[in-house]
Each structure stands twice: as structure tokens, then as C-alpha cells.
Design an enzyme around this catalytic site. Sequence first.
Site, mmCIF file in Angstrom:
data_model
loop_
_atom_site.group_PDB
_atom_site.id
_atom_site.type_symbol
_atom_site.label_atom_id
_atom_site.label_comp_id
_atom_site.label_asym_id
_atom_site.label_seq_id
_atom_site.Cartn_x
_atom_site.Cartn_y
_atom_site.Cartn_z
ATOM 1 N N ASN A 19 0.858 -1.199 0.000
ATOM 2 C CA ASN A 19 0.000 0.000 0.000
ATOM 3 C C ASN A 19 0.887 1.240 0.000
ATOM 4 O O ASN A 19 2.104 1.133 0.053
ATOM 5 C CB ASN A 19 -0.990 -0.026 1.173
ATOM 6 C CG ASN A 19 -0.284 -0.010 2.511
ATOM 7 O OD1 ASN A 19 0.451 0.918 2.822
ATOM 8 N ND2 ASN A 19 -0.473 -1.063 3.295
ATOM 9 N N ASP A 44 -4.941 -5.916 5.568
ATOM 10 C CA ASP A 44 -5.972 -6.715 6.231
ATOM 11 C C ASP A 44 -5.917 -8.168 5.766
ATOM 12 O O ASP A 44 -6.298 -9.073 6.490
ATOM 13 C CB ASP A 44 -7.363 -6.137 5.929
ATOM 14 C CG ASP A 44 -7.538 -4.766 6.572
ATOM 15 O OD1 ASP A 44 -7.030 -4.592 7.689
ATOM 16 O OD2 ASP A 44 -8.154 -3.881 5.940
ATOM 17 N N LYS A 90 7.480 -18.445 -9.279
ATOM 18 C CA LYS A 90 7.023 -17.213 -9.935
ATOM 19 C C LYS A 90 5.835 -17.503 -10.852
ATOM 20 O O LYS A 90 5.867 -18.454 -11.646
ATOM 21 C CB LYS A 90 8.185 -16.616 -10.739
ATOM 22 C CG LYS A 90 7.884 -15.229 -11.240
ATOM 23 C CD LYS A 90 9.031 -14.663 -12.044
ATOM 24 C CE LYS A 90 8.564 -13.414 -12.768
ATOM 25 N NZ LYS A 90 9.448 -13.024 -13.841
ATOM 26 N N PRO A 140 -3.719 -11.071 11.118
ATOM 27 C CA PRO A 140 -4.047 -10.691 12.502
ATOM 28 C C PRO A 140 -4.301 -9.184 12.577
ATOM 29 O O PRO A 140 -3.658 -8.415 11.861
ATOM 30 C CB PRO A 140 -2.783 -11.066 13.291
ATOM 31 C CG PRO A 140 -1.692 -11.190 12.279
ATOM 32 C CD PRO A 140 -2.350 -11.579 10.987
ATOM 33 N N ASP A 141 -5.241 -8.784 13.412
ATOM 34 C CA ASP A 141 -5.444 -7.350 13.671
ATOM 35 C C ASP A 141 -4.612 -7.008 14.903
ATOM 36 O O ASP A 141 -4.937 -7.414 16.025
ATOM 37 C CB ASP A 141 -6.926 -7.054 13.902
ATOM 38 C CG ASP A 141 -7.195 -5.561 13.948
ATOM 39 O OD1 ASP A 141 -6.409 -4.839 14.604
ATOM 40 O OD2 ASP A 141 -8.168 -5.117 13.323
ATOM 41 N N PHE A 156 -4.582 4.563 14.446
ATOM 42 C CA PHE A 156 -4.778 5.585 13.412
ATOM 43 C C PHE A 156 -5.886 5.106 12.484
ATOM 44 O O PHE A 156 -5.902 3.937 12.086
ATOM 45 C CB PHE A 156 -3.485 5.785 12.593
ATOM 46 C CG PHE A 156 -2.652 6.933 13.095
ATOM 47 C CD1 PHE A 156 -2.038 6.862 14.333
ATOM 48 C CD2 PHE A 156 -2.479 8.077 12.323
ATOM 49 C CE1 PHE A 156 -1.270 7.911 14.809
ATOM 50 C CE2 PHE A 156 -1.715 9.135 12.788
ATOM 51 C CZ PHE A 156 -1.113 9.062 14.029
ATOM 52 N N LYS A 158 -14.538 2.935 14.717
ATOM 53 C CA LYS A 158 -13.357 2.065 14.708
ATOM 54 C C LYS A 158 -12.736 1.983 16.108
ATOM 55 O O LYS A 158 -12.285 0.937 16.539
ATOM 56 C CB LYS A 158 -12.339 2.647 13.714
ATOM 57 C CG LYS A 158 -11.460 1.627 13.066
ATOM 58 C CD LYS A 158 -10.719 2.211 11.887
ATOM 59 C CE LYS A 158 -11.367 1.864 10.568
ATOM 60 N NZ LYS A 158 -10.606 2.364 9.415
ATOM 61 N N LYS A 210 -12.432 -1.622 17.923
ATOM 62 C CA LYS A 210 -11.110 -2.206 18.189
ATOM 63 C C LYS A 210 -10.695 -2.078 19.649
ATOM 64 O O LYS A 210 -9.607 -2.477 20.027
ATOM 65 C CB LYS A 210 -10.071 -1.536 17.293
ATOM 66 C CG LYS A 210 -10.372 -1.708 15.804
ATOM 67 C CD LYS A 210 -9.089 -1.739 15.023
ATOM 68 C CE LYS A 210 -9.359 -1.876 13.551
ATOM 69 N NZ LYS A 210 -8.201 -2.400 12.837
#
Length: 417
Positions: free
Chosen positions: A231, A299, A308, A324-325, A343, A357, A361
Amino acid sequence: MARILLIVGCGIAAFKAAELIRLARRHGHSLTPVLTAGGAHFVTPMTLAALAESPVYTSLWDLKDETEMGHIQLSRAADLVLVCPATADLLAKMAAGIADDLATTLLLATDKPVAVAPAMNVRMWQHAATRANVATLKAHGVQVIEPVEGEMACGEYGPGRLPEPGEVLAQLNLGSSAPLVPSGSQAEVDVRLAERPSTSFGMGGSLSGHHILVTAGPTHEPIDPVRVLANRSSGRQGFAIAAAAAQAGARVTLVAGPVSLPTPGGVARIDVETAEQMMAAVEGALPADSAILVAAVADWKVRASPSKLKKEDGPPELLFSLNPDILKTLAAHALRPRLLVGFAAETDDLLAHAAAKRERKDADWMIANDVSGDVMGGSHNHVHLVSETGAEDLGQAPKDEIARRLIARIAEELRAR
Ligand code: CTP
């Protein structure tokens, strides 16, 4: 390069011995671990043997040990004996000259320099008996690596925590001028320690005596040996927070995903790639007074192909499974940090999403971060602090100024809690 006989005593800090072995070996030292019966409740002989690439000695009565290498020889083959962590019990036995197991027998038999790195409950450390034993050991020429102040695994606060493995090694006289920081090393999980900046608040800083854990950057989830799912997180905001915490006098552990940013001064950095590695590194760094989870953790992980993927085989079907969170796991952890900060990067309904959130959490604070512009990778940020009581605008500013404002609020909150 030194040959270290490492005696691992009992206690939650025993897991740090594993990290110490890895770090010391990276600097060319060799280690022979001796694990006490108590230590074996916290770390396995297998872990120590694998990291040290050496047999692990556990018992005085293990005949194999005696034929392979007698206990006197074992201590004499080393340049230095390090007891890490050292319990109150071990210190007492050493001071009294008791030799009733392999570790204490080695300690009585050795003619080499001995260093101890005590770790225990604050009351045990401050007890008159332990004070007297430490004084005796110092008089016998034993080097005592003082425990640092912080929150204990038992929830109490004060001196008694084992310093980070890099600090323990730095205090030993290992007869080497090699820096503790391997240059450019990018191992899968890499620990680097940087010098404390001259601007450090040192003992007088607003976070002095506190351990702050920060995650930063993206994670990379492998698709095949050459491709990853990534990301746009640059890691800049998290690195700025780690730097600001160190400047406020905190002991800082920064768990970083793949980014090419320099390690801020005074920060112990652990490099990881995947969400699972980040989870393991974060758990390994506990306990912490506050954890600030800035990383943009994937996530989902992909079932990676061992070879490959080839274009002629057509578009691949990627199979995803949940990662895992880390934030959620920490919220329910036995060693939950006192102030858990997440965050929330959102493109719309910023405050509502962040508040939801935070509750979902079980975080104490959520820092709401509007990423609809060029925040990811950019140098500025605009954040709101969302807590149980509402939202507070921390303003729009360069990322290092945002970091300082957030760290000032965290220091204030830790004092109040
Ligand atoms: N986080 C984490 N581990 C994960 C995912 C997220 O620790 N596997 C943390 C992030 O570091 C951040 C917070 O959780 O502090 C919120 O991350 P975010 O990706 O916004 O949360 P998600 O629950 O993944 O929400 P979304 O559906 O918006 O992606």
C-alpha cells in the site's frame, strides 16, 4: 569477538535473552546458553539453541554435559559470563556463594569476568536483602547492569525492568569497537539501535521512564517470490512519532514495515515485512506504556505461490485470508499497554468512522486521518484525536509537528492515568 557464556534466569524478561543472542551474534560474538529451571518456563532450550547455534546446558546432572564439557571447563572456555536476566534468587545465591545447580556452580567456578543484568519486581529490587546482595556482588568485582525504570509485567511501576538487549550488550566490555548497528542490514526481522540525539530530554523528558511502542509503514504480503501486495504508506508519520517520543526521553521501539527511512536517534528499530511478522515483533516488544499503531497493515494476506507466476498461465486467482489485527490483539492482551492509540485513515465521514473504529477495536484513542488528498506519502497531515469523550482537532501541520503535538498529549495522558 567475545565468547559469552549466557546464563538465562527465570522471569518474563527471559524472552529478551533470545533477542540478545541474535544481536550479539550479528556482531560476531559467540554464545553458549545455560538455562536455569525457572528460565525454561519462559523460553525453551530449542529457541536458545537455534539462535545461538550451540547446545544449551540446563543441568548439573546431565552426564552428557559432563562428558562433553565439564562445568568448570564450560565457564573457562568463555571470555565473559553474563547472567541475563538475573533474578533476586540468583543474585542472593551468587552473593552467598551457593552452588546448587548448573548456573550457580558455573558462577562459583569461573575465573572470568561476570556481569549480571537483574530484572525483577520493583519491591524485590529495592528490598534491603537485594540491595545488600548487589553491594556484595559489586565488591566481588561483578558488573551490575542496572535495571531501568518502567512498568513491570506485574503492573507495578519503578526500577526493575531489564534494559533492551542492545543496551545490555553496549554496557559489556566485549573488547570490540564494532558498532552495535550493522550498516544497511535488511534482514527479515532486523534490530537496529541508533544513537540518542543530542536534543534528547534525557532523564528529565516528559516521557522519561516510559516505553513507547510504535508501528509504521506498510506491510508487504508476498504473492510469489518476486511480487507483493503493498500500500502507499510511506512510514513518515510513524517515524516522526517515534522520533518525537525519543526526544521526549522515552525508550522507543519502532516496528517498521518496508520503508527506506533512516532510523530516528535513540530509537530501537525492528524491520518486518508482513503483518504476521509485525504482530510477532509487537508482542515481543511488550510490555509498553503506550502503543501507537500507525502502520497501514494489510488486512489480507495472499496464499503465495512458491514459484514465480507466469503470464502464459493467464490471470492468477489470488486466494486471500485474514491477517491478525494487531490493534485488536493488543486491546485484549494480558500485557495491554495503558494507552492504546490507533490511526484511522479515512477518505470520507472521517470522525464517524474513526469513532466507530475506536469502539470496535477497543482502542483508547483513534487518530483520525483524512487521506482523501495526498497525505499518504506527503509531508503534511491533518488529524483529530478521537477519544471516549469526543474529538479534538490537533490541526494541520508538517508530520513532525503533528508527532510532537500527539506525543505531548500522550505524555499528559500517561501522567494522568
Ligand atoms: N491495524 C492493525 N492491524 C491490522 C489492521 C489495522 O493493527 N491488521 C491498526 C492500524 O495500524 C491502525 C488501526 O488498526 O492503527 C486502523 O487501521 P485501519 O486499516 O483503518 O482499520 P481496519 O479495521 O482495517 O478498517 P478498514 O476497513 O477501514 O480498512
